[in-house]
Design a protein around this motif. Structure first.
Motif, PDB file in Angstrom:
ATOM      1  N   ARG A 298       0.832  -1.221   0.000  1.00  0.00           N
ATOM      2  CA  ARG A 298       0.000   0.000   0.000  1.00  0.00           C
ATOM      3  C   ARG A 298       0.854   1.254   0.000  1.00  0.00           C
ATOM      4  N   ASP A 301       3.700   3.175  -5.212  1.00  0.00           N
ATOM      5  CA  ASP A 301       3.024   4.101  -6.121  1.00  0.00           C
ATOM      6  C   ASP A 301       2.545   3.332  -7.353  1.00  0.00           C
ATOM      7  N   HIS A 302       1.232   3.292  -7.581  1.00  0.00           N
ATOM      8  CA  HIS A 302       0.688   2.566  -8.728  1.00  0.00           C
ATOM      9  C   HIS A 302       1.110   3.179 -10.059  1.00  0.00           C
ATOM     10  N   THR A 305       6.767   1.927 -12.114  1.00  0.00           N
ATOM     11  CA  THR A 305       7.149   0.552 -12.438  1.00  0.00           C
ATOM     12  C   THR A 305       8.213   0.087 -11.456  1.00  0.00           C
ATOM     13  N   TYR A 306       8.065  -1.137 -10.966  1.00  0.00           N
ATOM     14  CA  TYR A 306       9.012  -1.680  -9.986  1.00  0.00           C
ATOM     15  C   TYR A 306       9.792  -2.851 -10.574  1.00  0.00           C
ATOM     16  N   LEU A 323       2.639  -8.428  -6.840  1.00  0.00           N
ATOM     17  CA  LEU A 323       2.427  -7.025  -7.194  1.00  0.00           C
ATOM     18  C   LEU A 323       1.499  -6.890  -8.399  1.00  0.00           C
ATOM     19  N   THR A 324       1.656  -7.789  -9.371  1.00  0.00           N
ATOM     20  CA  THR A 324       0.797  -7.753 -10.552  1.00  0.00           C
ATOM     21  C   THR A 324      -0.655  -7.991 -10.162  1.00  0.00           C
ATOM     22  N   LEU A 326      -1.967  -7.151  -7.452  1.00  0.00           N
ATOM     23  CA  LEU A 326      -2.426  -5.956  -6.735  1.00  0.00           C
ATOM     24  C   LEU A 326      -2.518  -4.729  -7.638  1.00  0.00           C
ATOM     25  N   GLY A 327      -2.268  -4.932  -8.933  1.00  0.00           N
ATOM     26  CA  GLY A 327      -2.457  -3.840  -9.881  1.00  0.00           C
ATOM     27  C   GLY A 327      -1.226  -3.010 -10.182  1.00  0.00           C
ATOM     28  N   PHE A 328      -0.043  -3.463  -9.769  1.00  0.00           N
ATOM     29  CA  PHE A 328       1.191  -2.726 -10.036  1.00  0.00           C
ATOM     30  C   PHE A 328       1.850  -3.223 -11.319  1.00  0.00           C
ATOM     31  N   SER A 329       2.642  -2.376 -11.917  1.00  0.00           N
ATOM     32  CA  SER A 329       3.503  -2.757 -13.040  1.00  0.00           C
ATOM     33  C   SER A 329       4.848  -3.190 -12.467  1.00  0.00           C
ATOM     34  N   GLY A 362       3.803   6.894  -1.515  1.00  0.00           N
ATOM     35  CA  GLY A 362       4.859   6.541  -2.444  1.00  0.00           C
ATOM     36  C   GLY A 362       6.161   7.293  -2.225  1.00  0.00           C
TER      37      GLY A 362
END
Length: 369
Positions: A298, A301-302, A305-306, A323-324, A326-329, A362
């Protein structure tokens, strides 16, 4: 004959010190020190990367592929970490009489990945009302060694809970396997029939899995399983079973591709243990160990990219999968940092110390520790 080291004697060896006592029992046969005489070769260019070594006493001379040499002395901070043949070190020989541990690298990596995955999973499932004691018993089942760590959470979502009565037959020998079961409460009896005879071959208790063999080998049931008392089982359908055995597909990048993403604003994410991170990490890399990732995601930062990394790539692959979801790149560094040549390895893990932390919104802060 020497005895295996006691868990207390492994406290300084990273990452052996992160394993549970149960996991160390699984490695017990590899925890007996072995001698290495002065001048003797520990590993060479042609040796497999399947073994990692920990130096317990004496001195080793390490030879890199680029001509670099380094003396490793037991009792120093550097000797707390494993070494082995690979892109970074191609040869190692003893400068004095030594004592070393030889550990199967794939087994250690599997245990470590599961250890960190379990911690997160146990917390999440306990919050949902599952018994921690039962979960730990269940996760000790050898079947879970076959299931990719990232899939375990999905498995629990697909389990169907069934109340069962004493005398009820759950599996009939000769039938086609359409599911497997996990025993949550009660006891079951396993019976095999041959000709006119019947033989009780096992009595299973809470935490056991049964019926999976017919699914793994695609053959009829080889035994009959009957409840010995009232209880509860969790049923996993055949299709779900096979889907969960497949490793999740995650996006990976080379170091060169990662560098281009960093220029565009991507962020390194180090998912290793704290000791591993503090020894050396990527420039400005956030430390977010795998076992805390679900709870701390949480703070990320959405819009960013991580780029996740660990030693072999297995822990970071689990991190990217999570992470994917959970909606992250997110991308994983292909083959991990241990797959890099020595020069690239040292250039990537160029910072030491407590490093950087994610804060709400973030924001990234340098740790004061």
């Amino acid at each position: 004959m020497k005895k295996p080291l006691h868990p207390d004697q492994l406290r300084s060896l990273v990452p052996l010190n992160a394993l549970s006592r149960r996991q160390l029992r699984e490695l017990q046969g590899q925890l007996t020190p072995r001698p290495l005489l002065a001048g003797e070769l520990l590993f060479g260019v042609q040796d497999s990367t399947a073994t990692l070594f920990f130096l317990l006493s004496g001195e080793l001379l390490l030879h890199g592929g680029d001509g670099q040499e380094r003396c490793l002395v037991a009792g120093t901070a550097a000797s707390c970490y494993s070494i082995g043949p690979g892109p970074r070190w191609q040869r190692a020989h003893a400068l004095s009489d030594c004592s070393v541990l030889a550990i199967d690298s794939a087994q250690l990596d599997r245990l470590l990945t599961w250890r960190q995955t379990y911690q997160d999973l146990l917390v999440q499932l306990s919050l949902e009302g599952h018994s921690p004691e039962w979960l730990e018993q269940l996760l000790e089942n050898p079947l879970f060694a076959k299931v990719p760590p990232a899939n375990v959470r999905c498995m629990f979502d697909r389990l169907e809970s069934l109340e069962v009565a004493v005398g009820q037959t759950l599996i009939q020998q000769g039938d086609v396997g359409d599911c497997c079961y996990f025993l949550k409460a009660g006891r079951v009896e396993v019976i095999q029939e041959a000709g006119s005879g019947r033989q009780v071959v096992a009595e299973l208790e809470v935490g056991a899995c049964f019926g999976e063999e017919a699914l793994l080998v695609d053959r009829p049931r080889n035994a009959t399983v009957t409840m010995l008392e009232d209880g509860c089982v969790l049923r996993l359908a055949r299709a779900d079973f096979h889907a969960l055995l497949e490793a999740p597909v995650v996006a990976d990048v080379s170091l060169a591709e990662a560098a281009r993403l960093l220029v565009s604003g991507a962020q390194w994410l180090d998912v290793r243990l704290q000791d591993e991170y503090e020894r050396g990490h990527a420039l400005h890399a956030l430390h977010m160990p795998l076992d805390l990732l679900r709870l701390k995601a949480r703070l990320l930062d959405h819009a960013r990219t991580y780029l996740c990394y660990c030693d072999s790539g297995k822990r970071s692959a689990s991190a990217v999968f999570l992470l994917t979801q959970l909606g992250f790149s997110a991308f994983v560094l292909r083959d991990g940092v241990d797959g890099l040549p020595a020069v690239q390895h040292d250039a990537l893990l160029c910072q030491s110390g407590s490093g950087y932390l994610a804060r709400s919104g973030g924001r990234i802060e340098r740790s004061s520790r």
